[in-house]
Scaffold this active site. Structure first.
Site, PDB file in Angstrom:
ATOM      1  N   CYS A 124       0.788  -1.067  -0.210  1.00 37.78           N
ATOM      2  CA  CYS A 124      -0.245  -0.089   0.090  1.00 37.78           C
ATOM      3  C   CYS A 124       0.910   1.422   0.101  1.00 37.78           C
ATOM      4  CB  CYS A 124      -1.016  -0.048   1.299  1.00 37.78           C
ATOM      5  SG  CYS A 124      -0.311  -0.446   2.801  1.00 37.78           S
TER       6      CYS A 124
HETATM    7  N1  LIG Z   1      -4.221  -4.392   5.236  1.00 38.09           N
HETATM    8  C1  LIG Z   1      -3.657  -3.485   4.001  1.00 38.09           C
HETATM    9  O1  LIG Z   1      -3.644  -2.315   4.086  1.00 38.09           O
HETATM   10  C2  LIG Z   1      -2.958  -4.283   3.111  1.00 38.09           C
HETATM   11  C3  LIG Z   1      -2.420  -5.365   3.222  1.00 38.09           C
HETATM   12  N2  LIG Z   1      -1.640  -6.229   2.379  1.00 38.09           N
HETATM   13  C4  LIG Z   1      -1.250  -7.687   2.347  1.00 38.09           C
HETATM   14  O2  LIG Z   1      -2.190  -8.421   2.053  1.00 38.09           O
HETATM   15  C5  LIG Z   1      -2.178  -9.566   2.788  1.00 38.09           C
HETATM   16  C6  LIG Z   1      -3.580  -9.686   3.606  1.00 38.09           C
HETATM   17  O3  LIG Z   1      -3.702  -8.480   4.591  1.00 38.09           O
HETATM   18  P1  LIG Z   1      -4.856  -8.318   5.159  1.00 38.09           P
HETATM   19  O4  LIG Z   1      -6.224  -8.387   4.619  1.00 38.09           O
HETATM   20  O5  LIG Z   1      -4.735  -6.911   5.959  1.00 38.09           O
HETATM   21  O6  LIG Z   1      -4.717  -9.317   6.502  1.00 38.09           O
HETATM   22  P2  LIG Z   1      -5.589  -9.931   7.677  1.00 38.09           P
HETATM   23  O7  LIG Z   1      -4.679 -10.292   8.801  1.00 38.09           O
HETATM   24  O8  LIG Z   1      -6.754  -8.901   7.840  1.00 38.09           O
HETATM   25  O9  LIG Z   1      -6.310 -11.319   6.919  1.00 38.09           O
HETATM   26  C7  LIG Z   1      -5.383 -12.305   6.464  1.00 38.09           C
HETATM   27  C8  LIG Z   1      -6.447 -13.662   6.483  1.00 38.09           C
HETATM   28  O10 LIG Z   1      -5.709 -14.637   6.274  1.00 38.09           O
HETATM   29  C9  LIG Z   1      -5.915 -15.730   6.822  1.00 38.09           C
HETATM   30  N3  LIG Z   1      -4.930 -16.589   7.106  1.00 38.09           N
HETATM   31  C10 LIG Z   1      -4.080 -16.361   8.061  1.00 38.09           C
HETATM   32  N4  LIG Z   1      -3.015 -17.554   7.836  1.00 38.09           N
HETATM   33  C11 LIG Z   1      -3.343 -18.155   6.511  1.00 38.09           C
HETATM   34  C12 LIG Z   1      -2.579 -19.396   5.731  1.00 38.09           C
HETATM   35  N5  LIG Z   1      -1.650 -19.826   6.194  1.00 38.09           N
HETATM   36  N6  LIG Z   1      -3.424 -19.629   4.446  1.00 38.09           N
HETATM   37  C13 LIG Z   1      -4.279 -19.055   4.195  1.00 38.09           C
HETATM   38  N7  LIG Z   1      -5.222 -18.052   5.081  1.00 38.09           N
HETATM   39  C14 LIG Z   1      -4.494 -17.711   5.942  1.00 38.09           C
HETATM   40  C15 LIG Z   1      -6.678 -15.459   7.997  1.00 38.09           C
HETATM   41  O11 LIG Z   1      -8.076 -15.692   7.777  1.00 38.09           O
HETATM   42  P3  LIG Z   1      -8.549 -17.078   8.110  1.00 38.09           P
HETATM   43  O12 LIG Z   1      -8.174 -17.349   9.880  1.00 38.09           O
HETATM   44  O13 LIG Z   1     -10.343 -16.908   8.065  1.00 38.09           O
HETATM   45  O14 LIG Z   1      -7.953 -18.311   7.323  1.00 38.09           O
HETATM   46  C16 LIG Z   1      -6.471 -13.800   8.021  1.00 38.09           C
HETATM   47  O15 LIG Z   1      -7.847 -13.420   8.503  1.00 38.09           O
HETATM   48  C17 LIG Z   1      -1.061  -9.649   3.919  1.00 38.09           C
HETATM   49  O16 LIG Z   1      -0.001 -10.187   3.156  1.00 38.09           O
HETATM   50  C18 LIG Z   1      -0.476  -7.982   3.688  1.00 38.09           C
HETATM   51  O17 LIG Z   1       0.619  -7.922   3.958  1.00 38.09           O
HETATM   52  C19 LIG Z   1      -1.298  -5.700   1.132  1.00 38.09           C
HETATM   53  C20 LIG Z   1      -1.600  -4.405   0.888  1.00 38.09           C
HETATM   54  C21 LIG Z   1      -2.361  -3.589   1.811  1.00 38.09           C
HETATM   55  C1  LIG Z   2       0.173  -0.072   9.306  1.00 32.46           C
HETATM   56  C2  LIG Z   2       0.828  -1.250   8.874  1.00 32.46           C
HETATM   57  O1  LIG Z   2       1.200  -2.009   9.696  1.00 32.46           O
HETATM   58  N1  LIG Z   2       0.930  -1.530   7.346  1.00 32.46           N
HETATM   59  C3  LIG Z   2       1.681  -2.462   6.962  1.00 32.46           C
HETATM   60  C4  LIG Z   2       1.609  -2.252   5.420  1.00 32.46           C
HETATM   61  C5  LIG Z   2       0.501  -3.124   4.776  1.00 32.46           C
HETATM   62  C6  LIG Z   2       1.074  -3.818   3.543  1.00 32.46           C
HETATM   63  O2  LIG Z   2       1.016  -2.927   2.481  1.00 32.46           O
HETATM   64  O3  LIG Z   2       1.492  -5.049   3.487  1.00 32.46           O
HETATM   65  P1  LIG Z   2       2.649  -5.705   2.898  1.00 32.46           P
HETATM   66  O4  LIG Z   2       3.582  -6.384   3.992  1.00 32.46           O
HETATM   67  O5  LIG Z   2       1.867  -6.696   1.843  1.00 32.46           O
HETATM   68  O6  LIG Z   2       3.382  -4.835   1.917  1.00 32.46           O
HETATM   69  C7  LIG Z   2       3.296  -2.451   7.243  1.00 32.46           C
HETATM   70  O7  LIG Z   2       3.718  -1.464   7.411  1.00 32.46           O
HETATM   71  O8  LIG Z   2       3.761  -3.694   7.258  1.00 32.46           O
END
Ligand SMILES: NC(=O)C1=CN([C@@H]2O[C@H](COP(=O)(O)OP(=O)(O)OC[C@H]3O[C@@H](n4cnc5c(N)ncnc54)[C@H](OP(=O)(O)O)[C@@H]3O)[C@@H](O)[C@H]2O)C=CC1
Ligand SMILES: CC(=O)N[C@@H](CCC(=O)OP(=O)(O)O)C(=O)O
Length: 316
Positions: free
Chosen positions: A134
């Protein structure tokens, strides 16, 4: 004609955001959304606007992916968990598109980097797409138009809403810890500092902070240019660079987080030149970390990789 999307990690913040987009997409249909811990949970619990109250999150492990069928698979799973899924899906469904939202494949040359405004042609041809981080999206869109004019190492001051830290409890998404606060963290060597530098081909310094609002990223970029410039010249450079880009808003004024929440766009503006030295500039890049920073950008990439209009499902 419909195309299907499988979502691994449907219960997370980014997964839920993508479900909201799929709920109103004219062509893409959800094959299934999986959960490792809460299979059976109604999708409407995760995404209130989901149209079918009977749909539930399904149990699925990497070893079972052959049982699922989809044109595109989205991995919305924690960093470190994606590779196992990607390998299993590639083996079982070699023609399927895989979009990884995690950081796991962003430095892997076998995966197209999924920032459409900077890498569209490669994404169109790709079966493996690494969705950018992000902050990394905000930083690259804020720097790309001046990348070949830079004379030093830009500094990027980023502030993210706590949804950026995901659902798993941590100090970075603890509302009590964040109340009336601003939390600096990973002030050197953050993965996004490396990601931005890798993609731009030159180093940057990135200093993230997390704030008590839920979603959104504001990034103020400070940079030194090789030649003196003016605010008007700077604005013209960005307007030319992003002419025709429907997901990029360029403005003279500095964009604000509250205006970009729940939008699939990035806003860039506040073009400022130091009165003491016209080589030194500042620019602001703002987006919604769950949208352009993750799910809506992933949708742009799915549309492109499946041969659909890139903006399908992203515009009213
Ligand atoms: N939050 C953000 O703003 C951003 C996040 N990302 C990336 O996107 C990905 C998801 O982020 P986000 O949605 O915030 O994370 P969350 O923690 O909100 O959700 C991740 C989900 O993955 C599931 N999970 C955990 N371990 C596993 C596994 N081994 N296999 C399959 N599912 C699993 C869990 O759900 P359950 O227990 O139901 O399986 C969990 O709720 C991360 O890699 C993050 O770094 C990228 C850009 C922006
Ligand atoms: C507030 C906060 O914790 N933000 C996350 C960024 C989320 C994200 O972009 O996830 P990736 O790890 O997939 O790049 C961080 O700094 O790691």
């Amino acid at each position: 004609m419909t195309r299907s999307v499988a979502l691994v990690g449907g219960r997370g913040y980014t997964g839920a955001e993508l479900l909201g987009l799929l709920a109103r997409h004219p062509v893409l249909k959800l094959a299934f959304a999986s959960s490792t811990s809460q299979a059976g949970l109604p999708v409407t619990e995760v995404c209130p606007q989901w149209p079918d109250a009977n749909d539930q999150l399904v149990a699925l492990s990497p070893g079972e992916v052959a049982t699922g069928e989809a044109d595109a698979w989205v991995l919305a799973v924690p960093n470190g968990a994606a590779a196992e899924w990607a390998q299993a899906i590639s083996a079982a469904h070699p023609t399927a598109v895989i979009i990884d939202l995690s950081a796991d494949h962003r430095f892997d040359d076998d995966w197209a980097y999924g920032l459409p405004e900077l890498n569209r042609a490669a994404i169109r041809q790709a079966k493996r797409i690494a969705n950018p981080g992000c902050y990394a999206t905000a930083g690259q869109l804020g720097l790309a138009p001046i990348a070949d004019r830079l004379a030093g190492t830009p500094s990027l001051f980023g502030v993210s809403g706590y949804s950026g830290a995901g659902r798993t409890p941590s100090p970075k998404n603890d509302p009590e810890r964040l109340a009336d606060n601003l939390l600096p963290y990973s002030l050197a060597g953050h993965v996004h500092e490396r990601e931005i530098g890798h993609r731009l081909g030159r180093p940057v310094r990135f200093m993230p902070h997390v704030a008590p609002f839920f979603r959104g990223i504001a990034m103020t970029i400070s940079a030194r240019l090789g030649s003196p410039t003016s605010a008007a010249e700077l604005e013209a450079i960005y307007r030319e660079a992003y002419a025709g880009e429907r997901r990029i808003r360029v403005s003279r004024e500095a964009p604000e987080v509250r205006d970009m929440r729940d939008t699939p766009d990035a806003a860039i503006g506040g073009f400022t030149v130091s009165p003491d030295d016209p080589h030194d500039i500042a620019v602001v890049s703002v987006l919604d970390n769950l949208s352009k920073g993750a799910a809506s950008q992933a949708l742009q990439n799915i549309n492109l990789a499946l041969g659909l209009d890139e903006q399908l499902g992203l515009e009213p």
